[in-house]
Design an enzyme around this catalytic site. Structure first.
Site, PDB file in Angstrom:
ATOM      1  N   ASP A 360       0.627  -1.134   0.237  1.00 57.75           N
ATOM      2  CA  ASP A 360       0.200  -0.167  -0.291  1.00 57.75           C
ATOM      3  C   ASP A 360       1.164   1.312   0.005  1.00 57.75           C
ATOM      4  OD1 ASP A 360      -2.038   2.427   1.457  1.00 57.75           O
ATOM      5  OD2 ASP A 360      -3.288   0.145   0.299  1.00 57.75           O
ATOM      6  N   TRP A 471      -5.705   1.428  -7.075  1.00 56.45           N
ATOM      7  CA  TRP A 471      -6.069   3.026  -7.054  1.00 56.45           C
ATOM      8  C   TRP A 471      -6.929   4.032  -6.508  1.00 56.45           C
ATOM      9  CZ3 TRP A 471      -4.964   4.966 -12.351  1.00 56.45           C
ATOM     10  CH2 TRP A 471      -4.698   5.758 -12.712  1.00 56.45           C
ATOM     11  N   ASP A 472      -6.697   4.845  -5.656  1.00 60.80           N
ATOM     12  CA  ASP A 472      -6.989   5.797  -4.750  1.00 60.80           C
ATOM     13  C   ASP A 472      -7.093   7.079  -4.743  1.00 60.80           C
ATOM     14  OD1 ASP A 472      -7.784   6.074  -2.513  1.00 60.80           O
ATOM     15  OD2 ASP A 472      -6.100   5.320  -1.427  1.00 60.80           O
ATOM     16  N   CYS A 518     -10.478   2.951  -4.990  1.00 65.21           N
ATOM     17  CA  CYS A 518     -10.499   3.161  -3.680  1.00 65.21           C
ATOM     18  C   CYS A 518     -10.351   3.912  -3.986  1.00 65.21           C
ATOM     19  CB  CYS A 518      -8.980   2.703  -2.898  1.00 65.21           C
ATOM     20  SG  CYS A 518      -9.023   3.075  -1.314  1.00 65.21           S
ATOM     21  N   ASP A 540     -12.632   2.308   4.402  1.00 66.36           N
ATOM     22  CA  ASP A 540     -11.686   1.764   5.168  1.00 66.36           C
ATOM     23  C   ASP A 540     -11.972   1.428   6.719  1.00 66.36           C
ATOM     24  OD1 ASP A 540      -9.819   2.717   3.814  1.00 66.36           O
ATOM     25  OD2 ASP A 540      -9.941   4.589   4.285  1.00 66.36           O
TER      26      ASP A 540
HETATM   27  C1  GLA Z   1      -6.922   5.520   1.688  1.00 63.45           C
HETATM   28  C2  GLA Z   1      -7.505   4.011   1.624  1.00 63.45           C
HETATM   29  C3  GLA Z   1      -6.526   2.876   2.442  1.00 63.45           C
HETATM   30  C4  GLA Z   1      -5.326   3.092   3.089  1.00 63.45           C
HETATM   31  C5  GLA Z   1      -4.871   4.267   2.514  1.00 63.45           C
HETATM   32  C6  GLA Z   1      -2.712   5.174   1.993  1.00 63.45           C
HETATM   33  O1  GLA Z   1      -7.208   6.162   3.018  1.00 63.45           O
HETATM   34  O2  GLA Z   1      -8.895   4.394   2.013  1.00 63.45           O
HETATM   35  O3  GLA Z   1      -7.477   2.294   2.633  1.00 63.45           O
HETATM   36  O4  GLA Z   1      -4.593   2.730   0.820  1.00 63.45           O
HETATM   37  O5  GLA Z   1      -5.700   5.777   1.669  1.00 63.45           O
HETATM   38  O6  GLA Z   1      -3.004   5.476   2.514  1.00 63.45           O
END
Ligand code: GLA
Length: 775
Positions: A360, A471-472, A518, A540
């Site tokens: 991550d 992919w956030d 994400c 989350d």
């Molecule tokens: C977001 C995502 C989490 C994680 C964090 C990392 O909050 O939802 O799952 O990947 O970013 O910074």
């Protein structure tokens, strides 16, 4: 199937019909959306206007009032005073327009758009209806695609400016549906970070109900999915309509009820900060909206949506493809890791049966906290001396696939990207931009920004063996201003079009990479993202009790194969709730299973338990990800049941989840849905075990010896012994199971017996049913 006879259009799916007709004036009247209707004289469905109209406006002398007609699409300024789907400043400067039927075509298959995702699949038929304004050379097209096999019809609209002057579109909804309903109710999903997809059901008053996202994304506040139903509709009974939108930006759904019992539904791009200048010769297309209807309650509608998404939204490569069990290091390490730590987690995960290791946030640039580094996707060599390539190779060598996190739509001010290209971030000249999570949003209206993202992500995917990308996108949009558009009202939508170009290129270039979308969890859970990314990190919040309502909410519109669900630590980091390991797994198993915790915090017995969980999940994975999912109308506040049934109805799994323990609880009955009534099934509880710690000083109920709850012996005993849950087995036909299995009583403080169900707060169990082969 699409048929047109005597000015009536009939669009039929397996079990529904959609009917409309051309009125003498050229307007389109909606006649029906509901159960399948045979061809007949449809006059019984024509709207009758044979009483006086009072203060209403007649479209023409002796004619009808548009205000009292169910219309396919409405236009402003000719006497329909309900919500308008379309608002435009015409070449004459007025807001009045009047489009009439001109012609239509029927096409095999779908009609894809270059700039936005549309549902795919050959088994579809498309109706294109052309309309033209009675005064100005503007053309509108209504597009309907019929997906018969899953009872879905999609809708969108197109406007073409054939005049020699620009026009300004202020609002352009993808669809309109006018119905007659007495006491309509709506169900929507609302929420926020760590409380996504909370269902809300409302009775509609006369007036408008609005559900809208203005965050720039589809948002965790208001998901684009919406159900509209009869007053008494339940999970399994009653007429229910379902709507959704293939769009990841600002969206709006409106349901308006009039005092005459007409109900109007719109879905489309939100008009908030939207105005699109259409130059002479240009065309504007709306995103595609999805509609379905079922006579079998909300579960019926969800089944249509689930089939539709699995067959027509998810990319070919991942259609009905089982998703891997993953381990993600985020909640185990946050930013604080190095290669050794990651490898030790991966090694442990492999031993437990995990298939994919996901690294991550925190692996690149100066990303040691969320204050820096976004934008610089070069590996942080201090943490990862052999780089991503070296790490990926080592993880691959363990027999695990490797996945990587990105947040490509964002930038930190403290990054080389921002230092070199401050103009890449969305901000208004002269104003200090507001930040979210210390970051700015990149202006994806700009071609060079799109190309930068494509280049950075491609570079990593080409140079390392990466089979999964998370992919956030971790903030809402503010300070929306772009140099790349001529009119700032185009910037929000232009941003989403830019994003879709990026996603299209990347997913076509790397078709085998599994992308998981994400956005701080489920802040962008929508059909647009699912068109490129087959699964979404739902929240989350991994607390299983919070997850019950999040996953249940999502299930109204999205199949389990799209819902990322992980087992994490207890007490939970956001809710501080202590929950049993088995419940964390049972909830996550109704989704795409993963683990996201410090594995070294598990004792030997817990690791054995996790190993069994993963083995069980792999055995039933296709059922848990692609089975027919059923919700239950809760009879008790405190309990939730989920059930999946295989397509051939030979296998089923039902989850029983208890929130708080009730004293002297009522009997528990488990009704099974969707089975063959005449066939025999063996139903058995999944074997699981519980931590003896939950008993505290009451351990004397369970063990022959007396132990102090906080004492050393008990602490050690936990590592060596877990108490098996009771297991029940029944052989019964589907008819009996549908009435409900009367299962064992729960513990009531009167002494422990081995066949008592010991659940306590947050307890749960799964029951697995398999049809006997001799049938
Ligand atoms: C977001 C995502 C989490 C994680 C964090 C990392 O909050 O939802 O799952 O990947 O970013 O910074």
């Amino acid at each position: 199937m699409i048929e047109v006879r005597q000015k009536v259009f009939r669009l039929s799916t397996k079990s529904t019909s959609y009917l409309f007709r051309i009125l003498p004036t050229g307007h389109l009247e909606n006649l029906h959306y509901g159960r399948l209707l045979a061809w007949q004289d449809f006059q019984g469905l024509y709207m009758k206007q044979n009483a006086g109209v009072g203060s209403s406006v007649l479209y023409e002398e002796g004619g009808y009032t548009l205000d009292l007609l169910p219309l396919e699409y409405s236009f402003n300024g000719k006497g329909d005073f309900r919500e308008m789907p379309f608002e435009i400043k015409m070449p004459d400067g007025s807001y009045v327009c009047d489009f009439h039927y001109e012609s239509h075509e029927i096409l095999e298959g779908t009609l894809p758009m270059e700039e936005m995702p549309t549902a795919k699949g050959e088994e579809a038929e498309t109706l294109v209806v052309h309309l033209r304004d009675t005064l100005h050379p503007l053309r509108m097209t209504l597009v309907y695609t019929v997906f018969s096999n899953c009872d879905v019809i999609t809708r969108r609209a197109v406007i073409e400016n054939r005049s020699d002057q620009p026009v300004e579109i202020l609002k352009f909804m993808s669809m309109q549906l006018d119905l007659l309903m007495d006491h309509p109710e709506v169900l929507t999903l609302s929420g926020g970070w760590i409380r996504e997809a909370q269902k809300e059901r409302h009775r509609l008053p006369v007036g408008s109900f609005l559900q809208e996202s203005r965050t720039g994304g589809s948002s965790n506040r208001h998901n684009p999915g919406l159900l509209l139903m009869e007053k008494n509709a339940t999970e399994d009974f009653g007429k229910v309509y379902g709507f959704n939108l293939l769009y990841s930006g600002n969206h709006r759904s409106v349901v308006e009820k009039t005092s005459h019992g007409l109900v109007r539904v719109h879905q489309g791009i939100s008009p908030h900060n939207f105005s699109w200048v259409l130059e002479s010769g240009e065309t504007f297309r709306t995103p595609e909206a999805v509609m379905t209807v079922s006579m079998d309650g909300m579960n019926g509608v969800s089944h249509h949506f689930h089939d539709f998404i699995n067959r027509h939204i998810i990319s070919k490569e991942f259609q009905y493809k089982e998703r891997p069990v993953l381990m993600n290091n985020w909640e185990a390490t946050f930013f604080d890791f190095n290669e050794r730590k990651i490898l030790s987690l991966a090694r442990e995960a492999k031993k437990l049966g995990v298939e994919l290791f996901v690294l991550d946030d925190g692996w690149f640039g100066e990303r040691n906290s969320d204050r820096a580094g976004l934008g610089d996707y070069g590996e942080n060599r201090k943490k990862l001396p052999s780089g991503i390539k070296g790490l990926a190779e080592k993880i691959k060598a363990m027999g695990l696939d490797f996945g990587l996190w990105f947040e490509p739509e964002m930038v930190n001010e403290d990054s080389d990207l921002y230092r070199n290209h401050p103009e890449y971030a969305l901000q208004v000249p002269g104003r200090t931009p507001s930040k979210g999570r210390h970051q700015l949003v990149l202006d994806i209206n700009r071609r060079e920004v799109q190309d930068y993202i494509i280049k950075e992500v491609s570079h990593l995917l080409e140079s390392c063996d990466i089979s999964y990308v998370k992919w956030d996108m971790n903030r809402h949009m503010s300070d929306v201003y772009s140099d790349a558009v001529n009119h700032q009202g185009m910037a929000f939508h232009g941003h989403i079009l830019g994003l879709y170009r990026v996603l299209k290129i990347l997913t076509e270039r790397f078709p085998k990479v599994l992308f998981e979308s994400c956005s701080s969890g489920g802040n962008r859970f929508d059909l647009g993202m699912l068109s490129y990314m087959p699964q979404v990190w739902a929240s989350d919040n991994t607390d299983p009790i919070s997850r019950l309502s999040i996953q249940e909410g999502l299930s109204y519109f999205y199949p389990l194969s799209t819902i990322g669900a992980h087992v994490s630590e207890s007490p939970h980091q956001q809710t501080l709730r202590k929950t049993p390991l088995e419940t964390r797994f049972h909830v996550a198993s109704f989704g795409v299973l993963g683990y996201e915790l410090e594995l070294t915090h598990l004792n030997l017995k817990e690791k054995e338990e996790v190993k069994k969980q993963i083995a069980w999940y792999k055995k039933y994975r296709s059922l848990m990800q692609f089975g027919r999912f059923y919700r239950f109308d809760s009879v008790r506040e405190n309990r939730v049941n989920f059930q999946v049934v295989s397509e051939d109805r030979k296998k089923t799994v039902q989850g029983f989840f208890q929130k708080m323990q009730e004293p002297s609880p009522p009997f528990d009955v488990m009704p099974f849905k969707g089975l063959h009534h005449e066939n025999t099934y063996v139903v058995r509880t999944r074997e699981a075990s519980m931590d003896i710690e939950v008993f505290g000083s009451l351990l004397k109920h369970v063990m022959p010896i007396k132990l102090s709850p906080g004492g050393l012996i008990l602490r050690n005993a936990r590592k060596l012994y877990r108490l098996p849950h009771n297991v029940e087995e029944y052989t019964a036909k589907g008819d009996l199971l549908s009435e409900g299995l009367r299962i064992h009583q729960q513990f009531m403080g009167t002494g422990y017996q081995k066949d008592t169900r010991m659940l306590g707060d947050f307890g749960s169990q799964l029951m697995v049913g398999e049809m006997k082969e001799e049938n």
